[in-house]
Design a protein around this motif. Structure first.
Motif, PDB file in Angstrom:
ATOM      1  N   LEU A  95       0.818  -1.225   0.000  1.00  0.00           N
ATOM      2  CA  LEU A  95       0.000   0.000   0.000  1.00  0.00           C
ATOM      3  C   LEU A  95       0.841   1.259   0.000  1.00  0.00           C
ATOM      4  O   LEU A  95       0.461   2.263  -0.569  1.00  0.00           O
ATOM      5  CB  LEU A  95      -0.949  -0.003   1.198  1.00  0.00           C
ATOM      6  N   LYS A  96       1.997   1.205   0.653  1.00  0.00           N
ATOM      7  CA  LYS A  96       2.852   2.394   0.707  1.00  0.00           C
ATOM      8  C   LYS A  96       3.863   2.402  -0.434  1.00  0.00           C
ATOM      9  O   LYS A  96       4.713   3.282  -0.503  1.00  0.00           O
ATOM     10  CB  LYS A  96       3.582   2.468   2.054  1.00  0.00           C
ATOM     11  N   ARG A  97       3.770   1.406  -1.291  1.00  0.00           N
ATOM     12  CA  ARG A  97       4.706   1.329  -2.422  1.00  0.00           C
ATOM     13  C   ARG A  97       6.151   1.467  -1.956  1.00  0.00           C
ATOM     14  O   ARG A  97       6.921   2.258  -2.513  1.00  0.00           O
ATOM     15  CB  ARG A  97       4.425   2.426  -3.452  1.00  0.00           C
ATOM     16  N   ILE A 176     -12.584   0.082 -11.865  1.00  0.00           N
ATOM     17  CA  ILE A 176     -13.075  -1.083 -11.136  1.00  0.00           C
ATOM     18  C   ILE A 176     -14.390  -0.694 -10.479  1.00  0.00           C
ATOM     19  O   ILE A 176     -14.480   0.366  -9.872  1.00  0.00           O
ATOM     20  CB  ILE A 176     -12.045  -1.523 -10.081  1.00  0.00           C
ATOM     21  N   LEU A 177     -15.403  -1.529 -10.659  1.00  0.00           N
ATOM     22  CA  LEU A 177     -16.713  -1.219 -10.087  1.00  0.00           C
ATOM     23  C   LEU A 177     -16.950  -2.040  -8.830  1.00  0.00           C
ATOM     24  O   LEU A 177     -16.650  -3.230  -8.793  1.00  0.00           O
ATOM     25  CB  LEU A 177     -17.822  -1.554 -11.084  1.00  0.00           C
ATOM     26  N   THR A 231      -7.118  -2.627  -4.127  1.00  0.00           N
ATOM     27  CA  THR A 231      -5.923  -1.874  -4.504  1.00  0.00           C
ATOM     28  C   THR A 231      -4.961  -2.771  -5.278  1.00  0.00           C
ATOM     29  O   THR A 231      -4.378  -2.368  -6.293  1.00  0.00           O
ATOM     30  CB  THR A 231      -5.205  -1.340  -3.252  1.00  0.00           C
ATOM     31  N   SER A 232      -4.830  -3.984  -4.805  1.00  0.00           N
ATOM     32  CA  SER A 232      -3.955  -4.936  -5.466  1.00  0.00           C
ATOM     33  C   SER A 232      -4.448  -5.229  -6.882  1.00  0.00           C
ATOM     34  O   SER A 232      -3.691  -5.254  -7.846  1.00  0.00           O
ATOM     35  CB  SER A 232      -3.892  -6.218  -4.637  1.00  0.00           C
ATOM     36  N   ARG A 233      -5.754  -5.398  -6.990  1.00  0.00           N
ATOM     37  CA  ARG A 233      -6.331  -5.663  -8.302  1.00  0.00           C
ATOM     38  C   ARG A 233      -6.100  -4.491  -9.259  1.00  0.00           C
ATOM     39  O   ARG A 233      -5.750  -4.676 -10.421  1.00  0.00           O
ATOM     40  CB  ARG A 233      -7.823  -5.894  -8.155  1.00  0.00           C
ATOM     41  N   GLU A 257     -10.060   6.871  -0.452  1.00  0.00           N
ATOM     42  CA  GLU A 257      -9.009   7.351  -1.342  1.00  0.00           C
ATOM     43  C   GLU A 257      -7.639   7.246  -0.676  1.00  0.00           C
ATOM     44  O   GLU A 257      -6.659   6.816  -1.285  1.00  0.00           O
ATOM     45  CB  GLU A 257      -9.292   8.795  -1.765  1.00  0.00           C
ATOM     46  N   ALA A 258      -7.622   7.618   0.618  1.00  0.00           N
ATOM     47  CA  ALA A 258      -6.345   7.559   1.344  1.00  0.00           C
ATOM     48  C   ALA A 258      -5.859   6.119   1.459  1.00  0.00           C
ATOM     49  O   ALA A 258      -4.669   5.833   1.358  1.00  0.00           O
ATOM     50  CB  ALA A 258      -6.504   8.192   2.717  1.00  0.00           C
ATOM     51  N   ALA A 259      -6.800   5.202   1.660  1.00  0.00           N
ATOM     52  CA  ALA A 259      -6.409   3.806   1.878  1.00  0.00           C
ATOM     53  C   ALA A 259      -5.952   3.126   0.589  1.00  0.00           C
ATOM     54  O   ALA A 259      -5.158   2.188   0.624  1.00  0.00           O
ATOM     55  CB  ALA A 259      -7.573   3.037   2.493  1.00  0.00           C
ATOM     56  N   THR A 260      -6.469   3.577  -0.538  1.00  0.00           N
ATOM     57  CA  THR A 260      -6.173   2.862  -1.780  1.00  0.00           C
ATOM     58  C   THR A 260      -5.247   3.628  -2.713  1.00  0.00           C
ATOM     59  O   THR A 260      -4.656   3.037  -3.614  1.00  0.00           O
ATOM     60  CB  THR A 260      -7.474   2.595  -2.579  1.00  0.00           C
ATOM     61  N   GLY A 261      -5.170   4.932  -2.535  1.00  0.00           N
ATOM     62  CA  GLY A 261      -4.383   5.741  -3.463  1.00  0.00           C
ATOM     63  C   GLY A 261      -5.046   5.837  -4.836  1.00  0.00           C
ATOM     64  O   GLY A 261      -4.436   6.289  -5.798  1.00  0.00           O
ATOM     65  N   LEU A 262      -6.303   5.400  -4.933  1.00  0.00           N
ATOM     66  CA  LEU A 262      -6.997   5.446  -6.219  1.00  0.00           C
ATOM     67  C   LEU A 262      -7.978   6.611  -6.237  1.00  0.00           C
ATOM     68  O   LEU A 262      -8.342   7.153  -5.206  1.00  0.00           O
ATOM     69  CB  LEU A 262      -7.780   4.147  -6.442  1.00  0.00           C
TER      70      LEU A 262
END
Ligand code: GTP
Ligand code: MG
Length: 557
Positions: A95-97, A176-177, A231-233, A257-262
């Motif tokens: 998650l933190k790359r 992604i839906l 997030t992984s997907r 948004e914060a949790a996924t960065g998406l």
């Protein structure tokens, strides 16, 4: 405490996981405090944060996660009770790359034991099991043997290459839906509809998921674990947009948004976005902008840093990223005062338009031409039917009909002819959808109210796609809210050419409607007859009312 502070002065050789001395320090400290101790190290080998917590609890600086890069930090921490990398360690890595995550096992007397290290795998490896690769553990004195620098370089090259091909071939945002299923019978159908909405907005749906949750988590809705999975997907499918089938609160959207960065968008935003894309003409543009601003206001005001992203997409109706498109000149990068100013400006403008429209309506009343309003779920074929009815084959009279949701936003009237009645006005209008966002209902109030001016409603149903009955009910509910439920209504079961015959029969039975195909010009004569009946019924009732009024007046003379 002092010992912890001293860790900040440590430096290691750039491109290494750590040094044997640092490993010893950490193990000792960890043994003293009996907790996990970790340091975050940048690419120049400097310690930039120290925490006494597990990997998930590590304090991270404000990581600028470019989508094409790693964060540039690696985490070196202890496992006072021994053991390899935990699930939490690995998900923090992902998650933190992080460039890497390492765990130093601590032995009894505070001696460092084996060091476990993992790094990310390149994106696009769908089907492979993990997002990371775990290296064979090494003893602490060999901690500086692994060439992390080379590994990071290779991985970043890989990521950049993937990004380049993506830019080259991508003309749609990949989405992604997520539809939450709380046990509703039509959850699957809602997901289908969400996919249609996404497609209409110009997204490419790369994955769709029904998430069963009896109880929703207040912050993240689906829970942290599911978000991690998504997030992984997204990482592997190269998606940067997560679309939720339910409305998200401002705080929820930010947390997800914060949790996924998406980029996170909910169904309401998606619908608003489509309206923005399709808005034509002064009034619809004003209406859409008003609805968007009302929806965005609480979100913009609390957003802080996220604001730049919302505003950054470019506001023109054609271009821009999904969720940021607007019909007005104004982009959504407004501050509080300007939002309020703009809101009252739009409201005033719309009042003016509504007034002018009211005058036009009065003019039409004097003509005493019967008016038929075509209503129905979005994409049911209302505009196609209007075209078929009015033989509007020739271009200028033809109204736009296409396989997109909310293709029509502006009411359009055409003259038609009904045997036994004479000329009539047919009005095509904005389509309905279940759970119509309330900001939109409010903004489109005057458009929707115009439906009530009709003498007869023509309710068009798409009988070819599954769930015709739930959509029909949704339309009826909206008509009821608007106070139009007891208007004389003719139901047309459209797309009969493509419908399953049994399902069609069932709907015919249930609704007393008429099967038609607007596209193939079938059943139109019968439909016209039914409409003529309904119109003459209204006219008879009107005559009777006038008669009664006259009689009443005569009594009092
Ligand atoms: N097979 C079939 N398709 C139809 C029929 N009528 C309309 N369609 C298709 O359905 C799609 C939507 O048609 P529209 O007339 O734009 O629908 P609408 O109800 O006006 O939709 P919005 O304005 O977006 O709410 C188009 O792709 C039409 O070609 C029909 O009788 N049979
Ligand atoms: Mg239409």
């Amino acid at each position: 405490m002092k010992a912890l502070g001293n860790l900040y002065r440590r430096r290691i050789e750039p491109g290494r996981v750590g040094s044997p001395e640092l490993a010893r320090n950490l193990a000792e400290l960890s043994n003293d405090v009996r907790r996990e101790v970790g340091v975050l190290i940048d690419r120049r080998g400097r310690v930039i944060s120290v925490s006494v917590a597990d990997a998930k609890g590590t304090e991270f600086p404000d990581l600028r996660m470019g989508e094409n890069r790693l964060s540039g930090f690696h985490l070196l921490h202890t496992h006072p009770r021994g053991g390899a990398l935990s699930k939490g360690d690995l998900s923090t890595l992902f998650l933190k790359r992080l460039d890497a995550v390492s765990a130093i096992e601590v032995r009894n007397e505070g001696q460092p034991g084996l060091v476990h290290t993992a790094h990310l795998t390149p994106p696009g490896t769908v089907g492979e099991e993990e997002d990371w690769r775990i290296l064979p553990p090494v003893p602490a004195f060999q901690i500086d043997e692994f060439d992390l620098g080379a590994q990071v370089q290779a991985l970043e090259e890989e990521i950049a290459r993937a990004a380049r091909t993506r830019v080259a071939k991508k003309d749609h945002e990949r989405a992604i839906l997520v539809q939450i299923d709380q046990g509703e019978f039509d959850a699957e159908e809602r997901l289908d509809e969400l996919a249609e909405l996404a497609r209409t907005a110009g997204a490419e749906v790369v994955h769709r998921e029904l998430v069963f949750r009896r109880n929703l988590k207040p912050g993240t809705l689906v829970g942290a674990g599911k978000l991690e999975e998504l997030t992984s997907r997204a990482y592997h499918l190269d998606a940067d947009l997560l679309i939720f089938g339910q409305e998200l609160g401002a705080a929820q959207a930010r947390e997800i948004e914060a949790a996924t960065g998406l980029k996170i968008i909910d169904r309401t935003q998606l619908i608003l976005d489509i309206f923005a894309l399709h808005a034509q003409g002064v009034e619809s543009r004003l209406q859409v902008e008003l609805a968007q601003l009302r929806y965005m206001k609480p979100r913009l005001l609390g957003a802080g840093a996220a604001l730049s992203r919302i505003g950054g997409g470019g506001g023109s109706a054609g271009g821009g990223a999904i969720g940021t498109r607007g019909p007005g000149e104004t982009k959504l990068e407004l501050d509080r005062r300007r939002i309020n100013d703009r809101l009252s400006f739009l409201e005033k403008q719309l009042e003016g338009v509504a007034q002018r429209r009211e005058e036009r309506r009065k003019g039409r009343e004097r003509n005493a031409v019967p008016v038929i309003s075509i209503v129905g779920y979005t994409n049911a074929g209302k505009s196609t039917l209007l075209n078929a009815f009015t033989h509007a084959a020739e271009e200028p009279r033809r109204v736009l009909a296409e396989n997109k949701l909310f293709a029509t936003l502006r009411p359009t009237s055409r003259q038609g002819y009904l045997e036994g009645i004479g000329p009539v006005v047919l009005t095509d209008t904005v389509g309905f959808i279940r759970d119509l966002p309330k900001d939109l209902t409010r903004a489109f109030r005057s458009t929707l109210e115009e439906i009530g001016d009709a003498d007869v409603l023509l309710h068009v149903v798409d009988a070819a796609s599954p769930g015709a009955d739930t959509r029909l009910d949704a339309v009826n509910r909206i008509l009821e809210d608007l106070g139009f439920r007891d208007m004389p209504t003719v139901v047309a079961l459209n797309k009969a050419d493509a419908a399953n015959p049994e399902a069609l029969d069932r709907e015919l039975e249930r609704t007393g409607g008429i099967a038609v195909s607007a596209l193939k010009n079938r059943g139109l004569a019968e439909l016209k007859e039914a409409l003529a009946d309904a119109v003459s019924g209204v006219q008879r009732a009107e005559l009777a009312r006038q008669e009664e009024a006259r009689a009443l007046a005569a009594q009092y003379q």
